[in-house]
Design an enzyme around this catalytic site. Sequence first.
Site, PDB file in Angstrom:
ATOM      1  CB  SER A  91      12.746  25.590  23.805  1.00 43.17           C
ATOM      2  OG  SER A  91      13.385  24.639  23.182  1.00 43.17           O
ATOM      3  CD  GLU A 109      17.108  16.528  19.764  1.00 41.42           C
ATOM      4  OE1 GLU A 109      16.894  17.714  19.885  1.00 41.42           O
ATOM      5  OE2 GLU A 109      18.084  16.017  19.488  1.00 41.42           O
ATOM      6  N   GLY A 135      16.435  20.056  11.803  1.00 44.50           N
ATOM      7  CA  GLY A 135      15.649  21.104  11.751  1.00 44.50           C
ATOM      8  C   GLY A 135      15.759  22.150  10.649  1.00 44.50           C
ATOM      9  CG  ASP A 156      18.731  26.351  21.337  1.00 45.00           C
ATOM     10  OD1 ASP A 156      19.827  26.799  21.277  1.00 45.00           O
ATOM     11  OD2 ASP A 156      18.200  25.940  22.505  1.00 45.00           O
TER      12      ASP A 156
HETATM   13  C1  LIG Z   1      20.973  23.487  22.515  1.00 46.08           C
HETATM   14  S1  LIG Z   1      20.261  21.822  22.469  1.00 46.08           S
HETATM   15  C2  LIG Z   1      18.499  22.327  22.388  1.00 46.08           C
HETATM   16  C3  LIG Z   1      17.977  23.102  23.442  1.00 46.08           C
HETATM   17  C4  LIG Z   1      16.412  23.524  23.529  1.00 46.08           C
HETATM   18  N1  LIG Z   1      16.212  24.052  22.472  1.00 46.08           N
HETATM   19  C5  LIG Z   1      16.041  24.151  24.687  1.00 46.08           C
HETATM   20  O1  LIG Z   1      16.099  25.434  24.867  1.00 46.08           O
HETATM   21  O2  LIG Z   1      15.772  23.355  25.796  1.00 46.08           O
HETATM   22  C6  LIG Z   1      20.343  21.648  20.661  1.00 46.08           C
HETATM   23  C7  LIG Z   1      19.682  20.251  20.263  1.00 46.08           C
HETATM   24  O3  LIG Z   1      19.522  20.164  18.753  1.00 46.08           O
HETATM   25  C8  LIG Z   1      19.657  18.580  18.509  1.00 46.08           C
HETATM   26  N2  LIG Z   1      20.390  18.634  16.925  1.00 46.08           N
HETATM   27  C9  LIG Z   1      21.548  18.478  16.560  1.00 46.08           C
HETATM   28  N3  LIG Z   1      21.519  19.038  15.286  1.00 46.08           N
HETATM   29  C10 LIG Z   1      20.307  19.156  14.819  1.00 46.08           C
HETATM   30  C11 LIG Z   1      19.683  19.083  13.431  1.00 46.08           C
HETATM   31  N4  LIG Z   1      20.225  19.217  12.485  1.00 46.08           N
HETATM   32  N5  LIG Z   1      18.254  19.119  13.730  1.00 46.08           N
HETATM   33  C12 LIG Z   1      17.691  19.017  14.849  1.00 46.08           C
HETATM   34  N6  LIG Z   1      18.203  18.957  15.965  1.00 46.08           N
HETATM   35  C13 LIG Z   1      19.590  18.742  15.937  1.00 46.08           C
HETATM   36  C14 LIG Z   1      20.734  18.184  19.386  1.00 46.08           C
HETATM   37  O4  LIG Z   1      20.641  16.769  19.567  1.00 46.08           O
HETATM   38  C15 LIG Z   1      20.236  19.077  20.634  1.00 46.08           C
HETATM   39  O5  LIG Z   1      19.136  18.167  21.470  1.00 46.08           O
END
Ligand SMILES: C[S@@+](CC[C@H](N)C(=O)[O-])C[C@H]1O[C@@H](n2cnc3c(N)ncnc32)[C@H](O)[C@@H]1O
Length: 274
Positions: A91, A109, A135, A156
Amino acid sequence: MNYRHIYHAGNFADCVKHAIVLSILHSLKRKQTGFSVLDTHAGRGKYDLSSLEAEKTGEWESGIGLAQNSTAEALQDYLSTIHYLGLYPGSPALIRYLLRPQDQLIACELHPEDVKPLRRLFRSDPQVAVHHRDGYEALRALLPPKEFKRGFILIDPPFEKPDDFSKCVEAIAFTRTHFRAGIIAVWFPIKHRTPIRQFYQALKDAAIQDIISCEFLLRPALDPSRLNGCGMLLVNAPYGTQQNIMAIFEALKQALTTENTPDIQYSIERITEE
Ligand SMILES: C[S@@+](CC[C@H](N)C(=O)[O-])C[C@H]1O[C@@H](n2cnc3c(N)ncnc32)[C@H](O)[C@@H]1O
């Protein structure tokens, strides 16, 4: 934190999410004034689909592996963008590609290994700020965006913890209160119906206005151990979004139908009124 997006990059859910994100960004670009994008769960930015991790699940093969051959008009923007960007773009890479000089991206991230390539990707880019932080917490700290009246918030999460649905409801409620003009998109998994019904009810109970839900199902949502489909919840969606998404969904249905997925279904439902 067990979730790593490299195992899932380019799967059908990414195709759904990324094609919708591009459609919303194009709508925002209809006006000249700048906008700010907050990508709360950004991932590593770009994904090598020939890596051991991506090959291990092979999920991309039944996602972008099939979708890339589509000639449907509704997918051409998405397909030409990922073709241009080379490695499969996550994204933040897709969003960055569409920014104009007056726009900005903030990408958060939390995983220590995934934030490193994300930082490298945008190291000398003055329009992108990368934050190694939670996030949901960043959303509360950074909204409303300084110096921007317009914005897009992409939420996401990995949904590896049971409270991700309720955290999304809180994040949406906060954003609606503190940044009413913001457009919000939340990706969510559909395994079986019970958590989805509860999610929609919680949004209604929180009295959050103007929500639509766009669902794309590979198969009926009956087996809670499988990702049977996914949804994008949109709050304050720009004019024309529903029509664009219906065209995207029909094109993806045509492209992703196989003997394993003969009965793909999609729908757009209004959850709360404007
Ligand atoms: C579904 S993936 C994101 C994919 C990305 N949005 C895309 O579409 O390419 C979710 C990501 O959130 C990260 N993550 C997990 N918990 C999080 C948090 N509380 N805050 C920020 N990032 C987090 C994970 O390490 C992972 O890389």
